[in-house]
Design a protein around this motif. Structure first.
Motif, PDB file in Angstrom:
ATOM      1  N   GLN B 176       0.809  -1.206   0.000  1.00  0.00           N
ATOM      2  CA  GLN B 176       0.000   0.000   0.000  1.00  0.00           C
ATOM      3  C   GLN B 176       0.857   1.277   0.000  1.00  0.00           C
ATOM      4  O   GLN B 176       1.665   1.491   0.903  1.00  0.00           O
ATOM      5  CB  GLN B 176      -0.872  -0.057   1.265  1.00  0.00           C
ATOM      6  N   ALA B 177       0.676   2.114  -1.040  1.00  0.00           N
ATOM      7  CA  ALA B 177       1.350   3.409  -1.051  1.00  0.00           C
ATOM      8  C   ALA B 177       0.720   4.294   0.022  1.00  0.00           C
ATOM      9  O   ALA B 177      -0.427   4.082   0.404  1.00  0.00           O
ATOM     10  CB  ALA B 177       1.218   4.057  -2.425  1.00  0.00           C
ATOM     11  N   PHE B 178       1.467   5.259   0.513  1.00  0.00           N
ATOM     12  CA  PHE B 178       0.915   6.151   1.529  1.00  0.00           C
ATOM     13  C   PHE B 178       1.640   7.479   1.505  1.00  0.00           C
ATOM     14  O   PHE B 178       2.706   7.605   0.902  1.00  0.00           O
ATOM     15  CB  PHE B 178       1.006   5.514   2.925  1.00  0.00           C
ATOM     16  N   ASN B 179       1.041   8.461   2.116  1.00  0.00           N
ATOM     17  CA  ASN B 179       1.644   9.779   2.268  1.00  0.00           C
ATOM     18  C   ASN B 179       1.205  10.302   3.622  1.00  0.00           C
ATOM     19  O   ASN B 179       0.092  10.787   3.781  1.00  0.00           O
ATOM     20  CB  ASN B 179       1.196  10.703   1.127  1.00  0.00           C
ATOM     21  N   GLN B 180       2.080  10.134   4.612  1.00  0.00           N
ATOM     22  CA  GLN B 180       1.709  10.409   5.995  1.00  0.00           C
ATOM     23  C   GLN B 180       2.591  11.514   6.565  1.00  0.00           C
ATOM     24  O   GLN B 180       3.810  11.458   6.438  1.00  0.00           O
ATOM     25  CB  GLN B 180       1.855   9.124   6.820  1.00  0.00           C
ATOM     26  N   ALA B 181       1.954  12.513   7.168  1.00  0.00           N
ATOM     27  CA  ALA B 181       2.716  13.586   7.808  1.00  0.00           C
ATOM     28  C   ALA B 181       3.373  13.069   9.075  1.00  0.00           C
ATOM     29  O   ALA B 181       2.866  12.146   9.718  1.00  0.00           O
ATOM     30  CB  ALA B 181       1.793  14.751   8.126  1.00  0.00           C
ATOM     31  N   GLN B 182       4.525  13.663   9.429  1.00  0.00           N
ATOM     32  CA  GLN B 182       5.202  13.261  10.659  1.00  0.00           C
ATOM     33  C   GLN B 182       5.896  14.477  11.283  1.00  0.00           C
ATOM     34  O   GLN B 182       7.067  14.757  11.022  1.00  0.00           O
ATOM     35  CB  GLN B 182       6.222  12.144  10.363  1.00  0.00           C
ATOM     36  N   PRO B 183       5.157  15.211  12.115  1.00  0.00           N
ATOM     37  CA  PRO B 183       5.755  16.384  12.759  1.00  0.00           C
ATOM     38  C   PRO B 183       6.827  15.970  13.766  1.00  0.00           C
ATOM     39  O   PRO B 183       6.916  14.796  14.139  1.00  0.00           O
ATOM     40  CB  PRO B 183       4.576  17.039  13.493  1.00  0.00           C
ATOM     41  N   ALA B 184       7.614  16.964  14.185  1.00  0.00           N
ATOM     42  CA  ALA B 184       8.615  16.708  15.223  1.00  0.00           C
ATOM     43  C   ALA B 184       7.923  16.090  16.433  1.00  0.00           C
ATOM     44  O   ALA B 184       6.848  16.527  16.835  1.00  0.00           O
ATOM     45  CB  ALA B 184       9.288  18.015  15.617  1.00  0.00           C
ATOM     46  N   GLY B 185       8.536  15.059  16.978  1.00  0.00           N
ATOM     47  CA  GLY B 185       7.985  14.454  18.194  1.00  0.00           C
ATOM     48  C   GLY B 185       6.892  13.428  17.951  1.00  0.00           C
ATOM     49  O   GLY B 185       6.487  12.739  18.887  1.00  0.00           O
ATOM     50  N   ALA B 186       6.417  13.304  16.701  1.00  0.00           N
ATOM     51  CA  ALA B 186       5.381  12.296  16.431  1.00  0.00           C
ATOM     52  C   ALA B 186       6.006  10.905  16.518  1.00  0.00           C
ATOM     53  O   ALA B 186       7.190  10.730  16.255  1.00  0.00           O
ATOM     54  CB  ALA B 186       4.768  12.514  15.056  1.00  0.00           C
ATOM     55  N   GLY B 187       5.191   9.924  16.868  1.00  0.00           N
ATOM     56  CA  GLY B 187       5.687   8.548  16.997  1.00  0.00           C
ATOM     57  C   GLY B 187       6.090   7.970  15.657  1.00  0.00           C
ATOM     58  O   GLY B 187       5.857   8.559  14.600  1.00  0.00           O
ATOM     59  N   ALA B 188       6.719   6.803  15.703  1.00  0.00           N
ATOM     60  CA  ALA B 188       7.163   6.137  14.479  1.00  0.00           C
ATOM     61  C   ALA B 188       5.952   5.766  13.622  1.00  0.00           C
ATOM     62  O   ALA B 188       4.885   5.445  14.136  1.00  0.00           O
ATOM     63  CB  ALA B 188       7.963   4.894  14.824  1.00  0.00           C
ATOM     64  N   ILE B 189       6.122   5.832  12.316  1.00  0.00           N
ATOM     65  CA  ILE B 189       5.115   5.332  11.380  1.00  0.00           C
ATOM     66  C   ILE B 189       5.516   3.895  11.054  1.00  0.00           C
ATOM     67  O   ILE B 189       6.608   3.651  10.538  1.00  0.00           O
ATOM     68  CB  ILE B 189       5.081   6.191  10.099  1.00  0.00           C
ATOM     69  N   GLU B 190       4.665   2.956  11.402  1.00  0.00           N
ATOM     70  CA  GLU B 190       4.989   1.544  11.190  1.00  0.00           C
ATOM     71  C   GLU B 190       4.191   1.034   9.998  1.00  0.00           C
ATOM     72  O   GLU B 190       2.963   1.083   9.994  1.00  0.00           O
ATOM     73  CB  GLU B 190       4.591   0.710  12.420  1.00  0.00           C
ATOM     74  N   LYS B 191       4.892   0.539   8.996  1.00  0.00           N
ATOM     75  CA  LYS B 191       4.211  -0.005   7.822  1.00  0.00           C
ATOM     76  C   LYS B 191       4.735  -1.403   7.548  1.00  0.00           C
ATOM     77  O   LYS B 191       5.925  -1.589   7.303  1.00  0.00           O
ATOM     78  CB  LYS B 191       4.445   0.882   6.599  1.00  0.00           C
TER      79      LYS B 191
END
Ligand SMILES: [Cu+2]
Lengths: 390, 276
Positions: B176-191
């Protein structure tokens, strides 16, 4: 001149309950007559649906298109139960060669094996009658902009900006889903609502007509892409949940301004709307920090969309100037921000910001829109102040 | 693609409602041949193993102790390495420190970030899905590592060590393609990358220079060349393999190699100006 299949076709169609006109169905079997004859006869019966000369309206073969996965199936069952109806799907661990599958009582959705890709996925059968109905309405209502074959290059659409969607690219901007592609319901809602500030009107067609058009649009996916890609993810519209700012809207706007220029840094792409001198405070940076040039203007961004074979760039909206495409209520804006805009630089923010921050952003953006809508003098003043850093 | 769906037109014509909208009857698999008389009697060409790997008939389950051979070697870069242009970042985001392009990284005549993998010669084995997570970090507004190879079944854990926001825009195909924002301090994006996937980029639209390459294999025999261009593929079973080296901008090269149990073979790939 009746097709021998007519009666059977009718029975089948009644069974799935999407039949709008028995009469029209006479022409939708796998009938050997030439397409031109069909066009002629449809035109006689339905004078409004007269196609351009020589344009075929009949689709003789059905097709399998990707369906949403288990999550959606379970949702559908829950929905049915809530309405006191018998759930449509039953779980069978022995189905699909022991893979386990949800069995659709109508047989229209099946878990199927793709041998070449060695992959199981849910597929939905769309028959020729429905495709033909969808095609007919597509030619009638959509093709002047989206093209007779859905290439986004219809006669009226050639000079439109933004360009009408080319359905063969299987990428859709305002679906408000977290997956690659929208469910039928999500796509139907988009068509019914239209896209503000573009020639995509809100379409006041019957639910059956829009359902058929959606199936036809999906069937325009090229082999291995979109609804013909076994690996495609299909999702429902992102859920907005409870509004944490209800009754405290003014606080939401204030907090949204902080999120916009702080943790989310929306002004990396969209304009910044605060005095540049206030930014270091919001971003916890030294006072003499220099921010990007023209901070009060948006930055042109790459996109995945192509027009006539060329990738197009997309300008992120300036909320005091551009028309927001897909709804201006805080809930609409929440959905757009949370799910992102497919094929563009705009990412999904759900899960990356707290629900409070997300809703606050929605309120702040709505406030920007309302504050300056149809007030050119006020907006000019704002722009001047921002430009001069006052 | 979708070869398995061929024949549905024929199946449809044979159902009671030719040309209508009734779906072909539910069936166990889509591998039915066009010659079957009804949908119900459609034969399934697929074996009953749950992995669904038709090609795996006669193959054995792989376990690590079966491999005692090693292929190691180096990726050479001939000629003068191109200079990596400096990237000015502060005019886009003052929170980014600045850096240099890293598409072609050459050190001591060796080329880094080349993915080396076994492409042919593993048909006799069936591999379990990979487990665990691999990290992809965003640091200094660049990706670490710049090239990431992983096994299907593994999770990519994407972290943001910067004090600024990124958007993680994946162009994966089979995953699955994705486009996820990740601001400073945000948790890990697990794919979880469940499927093998050809090399695809992950990019950040906010910082246009940010890009990395990810590739997902359906077996464990792959690696990425280190900063000096060296690589090792351990725990291979004895056999003859086609080895593929792939660089994101310099392209693919192939080599054949035969190793015996307990043996080590050396393979050298050569990129650069004098490379063919
Ligand atoms: Cu970034």
């Amino acid at each position: 001149m009746r097709s021998p299949f007519t009666q059977l076709v009718c029975l089948a169609t009644v069974a799935i309950g999407t039949l709008s006109s028995f009469k029209a169905l006479n022409f939708f079997g796998s009938d050997p007559r030439a397409d031109e004859d069909h066009s002629q006869m449809i035109a006689e019966e339905l004078p409004h649906a007269r196609p351009p000369r020589g344009v075929p309206l009949t689709i003789t073969e059905g097709t399998w298109l990707r369906a949403p996965g288990e999550e959606w199936i379970i949702q559908q069952n829950e929905l049915a139960r809530k309405q006191g109806l018998e759930p449509r799907f039953t779980e069978d661990p022995s189905a699909a060669d022991g893979e386990g599958a949800w069995i659709d009582s109508t047989g229209f959705i099946q878990k199927r094996y793709d041998e070449e890709e060695d992959f199981w996925a849910y597929w939905q059968w769309v028959g020729p009658a429905q495709l033909t109905r969808g095609r007919r309405d597509f030619v009638q209502f959509c093709s002047s902009c989206h093209g007779l074959d859905g290439d986004g290059y219809g006669r009226s659409g050639q000079w439109l900006r933004p360009s009408p969607r080319d359905f063969r690219q299987t990428n859709f901007k305002f679906t408000k889903v977290l997956a690659n592609l929208p469910t039928d319901d999500a796509l139907k809602r988009l068509i019914k609502r239209g896209l503000d500030g573009t020639p995509m009107l809100p379409w006041d067609l019957s639910d059956e007509q829009i359902t058929d058009i959606v199936q036809y649009i999906k069937s325009l996916s090229p082999e291995g892409m979109g609804w013909r890609d076994p690996f495609t993810g299909i999702g429902s519209i992102v859920e907005a949940g409870e509004n944490p700012w209800a009754g405290r809207e003014n606080f939401a706007i204030k907090h949204g301004e902080k999120v916009y220029h702080g943790v989310a840094q929306c002004m990396l792409c969209h304009p910044g709307y605060v005095n540049p001198r206030d930014l270091p405070g919001l971003l916890d940076q030294p006072e003499d920090t220099v921010y990007r040039e023209n901070l009060y203007l948006p930055v042109l961004k790459d996109s995945e969309y192509e027009v006539l074979g060329e990738k197009v760039k997309i300008l992120p909206p300036d909320f005091t100037f551009h028309t927001i495409r897909s709804g201006q209520t805080p809930q609409d804006l929440y959905e757009t921000i949370a799910s992102g805009i497919k094929g563009t630089a705009m990412p999904a923010w759900k899960g990356s910001l707290s629900e409070e921050d997300l809703w606050a952003l929605a309120y702040y953006v709505q406030d920007l829109v309302e504050e300056y809508k149809d007030k050119p003098a006020e907006r000019r003043g704002l722009m001047e102040r921002l430009r001069e850093g006052l | 693609m979708n070869r398995s769906l061929i024949g549905l037109g024929a199946l449809l014509a044979l159902t009671a409602c030719g040309g209508g909208d009734s779906a072909p009857k539910p069936q166990k698999s889509t591998t039915g041949s066009t010659s079957s008389s009804t949908a119900e009697t459609t034969t399934t060409a697929k074996s009953t193993d749950t992995g669904g790997a038709a090609k795996a008939s006669g193959s054995q389950d792989w376990n690590d102790s079966m491999g005692t051979a090693t292929v190691s070697g180096a990726i050479k870069f001939e000629g003068v390495a191109p200079e990596n242009k400096a990237i000015t970042m502060s005019d886009v985001d003052p929170k980014c420190p600045g850096g240099a392009e890293e598409t072609i990284l050459v050190s001591n005549g060796g080329l880094a970030n080349v993915v080396i993998s076994v492409n042919k010669g593993l048909d006799g084995y069936k591999f379990a899905k990979g487990t665990g997570a691999v990290n992809l970090d965003q640091k200094g507004c660049q990706y670490i590592p710049h090239v990431l190879a992983m096994q299907a079944g593994q999770t990519v854990s994407i972290t943001n060590s910067d004090d600024t926001v990124h958007n993680v825009h994946s162009y994966s195909k089979r995953n699955q393609a994705f486009n996820q924002a990740q601001p400073a301090g945000a948790g890990a994006i697990e794919k979880k990358m469940s499927q093998k996937d050809k090399s695809f980029p992950i990019k950040c639209d906010m910082h246009a220079w940010m890009n990395c390459q990810v590739v997902v294999f359906d077996h464990p025999f792959f690696t990425v060349s280190d900063e000096n261009g060296n690589f090792t593929l351990p725990k291979l079973p004895a056999g003859t393999y086609k080895l593929v080296a792939e660089h994101e901008s310099l392209g693919k090269q192939e080599a054949e190699v035969t190793v015996a149990d307990g043996g080590t073979e050396t393979v050298t790939f050569s990129y650069g100006q004098s490379a063919p």
